[in-house]
Design an enzyme around this catalytic site. Structure first.
Site, PDB file in Angstrom:
ATOM      1  N   TYR A 142      28.782  37.398  31.428  1.00  0.00           N
ATOM      2  CA  TYR A 142      28.985  36.341  32.121  1.00  0.00           C
ATOM      3  C   TYR A 142      28.508  34.932  31.548  1.00  0.00           C
ATOM      4  O   TYR A 142      29.145  33.906  31.309  1.00  0.00           O
ATOM      5  CB  TYR A 142      28.445  36.456  33.646  1.00  0.00           C
ATOM      6  CG  TYR A 142      28.597  35.442  34.495  1.00  0.00           C
ATOM      7  CD1 TYR A 142      29.945  34.794  35.160  1.00  0.00           C
ATOM      8  CD2 TYR A 142      27.398  34.726  34.969  1.00  0.00           C
ATOM      9  CE1 TYR A 142      29.872  34.078  36.107  1.00  0.00           C
ATOM     10  CE2 TYR A 142      27.621  33.612  36.050  1.00  0.00           C
ATOM     11  CZ  TYR A 142      28.755  33.278  36.477  1.00  0.00           C
ATOM     12  OH  TYR A 142      28.792  32.214  37.339  1.00  0.00           O
ATOM     13  N   LYS A 146      30.323  31.748  30.158  1.00  0.00           N
ATOM     14  CA  LYS A 146      30.162  30.200  30.560  1.00  0.00           C
ATOM     15  C   LYS A 146      29.691  29.403  29.381  1.00  0.00           C
ATOM     16  O   LYS A 146      30.056  28.466  29.142  1.00  0.00           O
ATOM     17  CB  LYS A 146      28.924  30.211  31.405  1.00  0.00           C
ATOM     18  CG  LYS A 146      29.558  30.874  32.872  1.00  0.00           C
ATOM     19  CD  LYS A 146      30.748  30.282  33.568  1.00  0.00           C
ATOM     20  CE  LYS A 146      31.090  30.732  34.850  1.00  0.00           C
ATOM     21  NZ  LYS A 146      32.330  30.259  35.444  1.00  0.00           N
TER      22      LYS A 146
HETATM   23  P1  NAD Z   1      34.075  34.389  44.032  1.00  0.00           P
HETATM   24  O1  NAD Z   1      34.292  35.381  43.339  1.00  0.00           O
HETATM   25  O2  NAD Z   1      33.688  34.232  45.502  1.00  0.00           O
HETATM   26  O3  NAD Z   1      35.500  33.663  44.156  1.00  0.00           O
HETATM   27  C1  NAD Z   1      36.505  33.600  43.066  1.00  0.00           C
HETATM   28  C2  NAD Z   1      38.065  33.585  43.739  1.00  0.00           C
HETATM   29  O4  NAD Z   1      38.903  33.824  42.585  1.00  0.00           O
HETATM   30  C3  NAD Z   1      38.272  35.027  44.578  1.00  0.00           C
HETATM   31  O5  NAD Z   1      38.705  34.525  45.840  1.00  0.00           O
HETATM   32  C4  NAD Z   1      39.325  35.747  43.742  1.00  0.00           C
HETATM   33  O6  NAD Z   1      40.252  36.472  44.614  1.00  0.00           O
HETATM   34  C5  NAD Z   1      39.742  34.732  42.988  1.00  0.00           C
HETATM   35  N1  NAD Z   1      40.593  35.457  41.581  1.00  0.00           N
HETATM   36  C6  NAD Z   1      40.062  36.511  40.902  1.00  0.00           C
HETATM   37  N2  NAD Z   1      40.964  36.595  39.952  1.00  0.00           N
HETATM   38  C7  NAD Z   1      41.807  35.685  39.940  1.00  0.00           C
HETATM   39  C8  NAD Z   1      43.114  35.447  39.158  1.00  0.00           C
HETATM   40  N3  NAD Z   1      43.411  36.328  38.029  1.00  0.00           N
HETATM   41  N4  NAD Z   1      43.775  34.530  39.298  1.00  0.00           N
HETATM   42  C9  NAD Z   1      43.532  33.703  40.587  1.00  0.00           C
HETATM   43  N5  NAD Z   1      42.362  33.943  41.419  1.00  0.00           N
HETATM   44  C10 NAD Z   1      41.747  34.864  41.038  1.00  0.00           C
HETATM   45  O7  NAD Z   1      33.419  33.213  43.225  1.00  0.00           O
HETATM   46  P2  NAD Z   1      32.722  31.946  43.352  1.00  0.00           P
HETATM   47  O8  NAD Z   1      31.350  32.323  43.930  1.00  0.00           O
HETATM   48  O9  NAD Z   1      33.394  31.117  44.456  1.00  0.00           O
HETATM   49  O10 NAD Z   1      32.779  31.148  42.104  1.00  0.00           O
HETATM   50  C11 NAD Z   1      33.692  30.286  41.603  1.00  0.00           C
HETATM   51  C12 NAD Z   1      33.226  29.835  40.170  1.00  0.00           C
HETATM   52  O11 NAD Z   1      31.945  29.319  40.278  1.00  0.00           O
HETATM   53  C13 NAD Z   1      33.148  31.042  39.054  1.00  0.00           C
HETATM   54  O12 NAD Z   1      33.606  30.400  38.014  1.00  0.00           O
HETATM   55  C14 NAD Z   1      31.622  31.059  39.034  1.00  0.00           C
HETATM   56  O13 NAD Z   1      31.370  31.614  37.738  1.00  0.00           O
HETATM   57  C15 NAD Z   1      31.005  29.750  39.376  1.00  0.00           C
HETATM   58  N6  NAD Z   1      29.712  29.745  39.824  1.00  0.00           N
HETATM   59  C16 NAD Z   1      29.332  30.178  41.069  1.00  0.00           C
HETATM   60  C17 NAD Z   1      28.128  30.410  41.441  1.00  0.00           C
HETATM   61  C18 NAD Z   1      27.846  31.115  42.658  1.00  0.00           C
HETATM   62  O14 NAD Z   1      26.503  31.284  43.175  1.00  0.00           O
HETATM   63  N7  NAD Z   1      28.742  31.404  43.848  1.00  0.00           N
HETATM   64  C19 NAD Z   1      27.050  29.979  40.714  1.00  0.00           C
HETATM   65  C20 NAD Z   1      27.639  29.403  39.468  1.00  0.00           C
HETATM   66  C21 NAD Z   1      28.637  29.499  39.033  1.00  0.00           C
HETATM   67  N1  SER Z   2      25.539  33.103  41.350  1.00  0.00           N
HETATM   68  C1  SER Z   2      26.254  33.462  39.986  1.00  0.00           C
HETATM   69  C2  SER Z   2      25.776  34.647  39.543  1.00  0.00           C
HETATM   70  O1  SER Z   2      24.747  35.173  40.195  1.00  0.00           O
HETATM   71  C3  SER Z   2      25.520  32.534  39.176  1.00  0.00           C
HETATM   72  O2  SER Z   2      26.247  31.960  38.397  1.00  0.00           O
HETATM   73  O3  SER Z   2      26.463  35.155  38.926  1.00  0.00           O
END
Ligand code: NAD
Ligand code: SER
Length: 315
Positions: A142, A146
């Protein structure tokens, strides 16, 4: 006319981001897209399209035919899930980004938001107050995806003037939808268990400090960065955001100030991921460039989470 598409809209960030963008720009101006055939109930107040970011030609046609101007690309596998399926994580996390960057390079899009993460840092990074520019040797698939994504975003900006903007989100804490398979998920799960049974077993050890952020701050940061004048966005890889740093034990102690609660610890494979990430982050560049200021601290975040989590959502 600005027309926004949020891809990965049904996830933890997307659900709240779509609602905030619709509030700001109007219901019809923000299309939610996700792999899921139906939107979450929360997103049923505006347009929704089923979309697989890996189906490049249909994504391209949708964006061009519907005159989309701005894309928020959120579809990805998060850290813990990605470690179980590294090949697919690399494919999903990288291919979608190229599809969107190329559409902007060809002039079909005006602005892109693509989220990075504290996972870009690794075991050789200074762990306290981690600077914007420092050693970055991520040890998870991951984090590698990124970090590569950040480099490609910066490359497309420098080479093709693509207006792509990004934040290295800390672990995000929210109650509208459940988290999607990250190492920081314990800091959300804990509230559901606290409310339901008054007990929780953490999959990270009691002294694993990590940077976290309440979702309302993360959504505001995202929209503030996207709305900032172009000349203020000086970093085109991704901006550090500090959030709130705490350990599982500190989070448990804060919950105990509000209710009876018991915490135990059974670290699993996610411990090694957490151990490779910073304890705390320096976000002075975001403060200086686009005026970032965080609102929520540990105590205010815990109070809201205990009030708002709905235990019927528990898996
Ligand atoms: P999540 O897993 O909750 O949501 C991801 C969404 O993408 C899901 O609804 C899923 O159905 C959809 N998805 C998966 N594959 C897909 C595809 N092929 N086409 C279309 N949609 C698809 O993730 P999140 O927590 O909302 O994170 C969103 C972004 O933010 C990611 O890039 C993640 O790396 C980044 N991020 C999240 C966090 C966190 O703590 N939540 C922290 C750092 C970065
Ligand atoms: N909240 C995210 C994870 O734990 C950080 O990008 O994967």
């Amino acid at each position: 006319m600005k027309k926004t598409l949020v891809i990965g809209a049904c996830g933890q960030i997307g659900t709240e981001l779509v609602l905030a963008l619709r509030e700001k720009f109007g219901m019809e101006a923000v299309v939610a897209a996700d792999l899921k055939s139906e939107p979450n109930e929360a997103l049923s107040n505006g347009p929704y399209v089923q979309m697989n970011i890996l189906e490049k030609e249909s994504v391209r046609s949708y964006i061009i035919d519907n005159q989309i101007t701005d894309v928020y690309l959120l579809a990805a596998l998060l850290s813990a899930t990605a470690e179980k399926n590294p090949d697919f994580a690399w494919k999903l996390n990288m291919e979608g980004l190229f599809t969107i960057l190329d559409l902007a390079k060809e002039g079909h899009l005006k602005k892109i938001f693509w989220p990075s993460s504290i996972a870009v840092f690794g075991p050789t990074t200074p762990v306290d107050n981690t600077p914007q520019y420092t050693v970055m040797e991520p040890s998870t698939v991951y984090g590698i995806s990124k970090q590569a994504g950040e480099r490609w975003c910066e490359y497309y900006f420098n080479k093709y003037n693509v207006d792509v903007r990004s934040i290295r989100y800390p672990g995000l804490i929210s109650y509208t939808s459940l988290p999607g398979g990250g190492t920081t998920d314990y800091a959300v799960d804990i509230f559901y268990h606290a409310k339901k049974s008054g007990k929780y077993t953490s999959f990270l050890s009691k002294d694993s400090a990590l940077p976290m952020m309440f979702m309302e701050d993360a959504i505001r940061a995202t929209i503030e960065l996207m709305e900032a004048p172009v000349e203020n966005v000086k970093i085109r890889s991704s901006y550090n955001l500090a959030g709130i740093s705490f350990t599982p034990e500190q989070l448990s102690d804060e919950i105990k100030k509000n209710q009876a609660f018991e915490m135990s610890y059974e670290p699993d494979f996610r411990q090694a991921i957490a151990d490779s990430w910073p304890n705390s982050i320096d976000d002075s560049a975001a403060q200086k460039d686009w005026g970032w200021k965080q609102k929520f601290d540990l105590s205010s975040m815990v109070k809201i989470m205990l009030d708002e989590v709905d235990v019927s959502m528990m898996a």
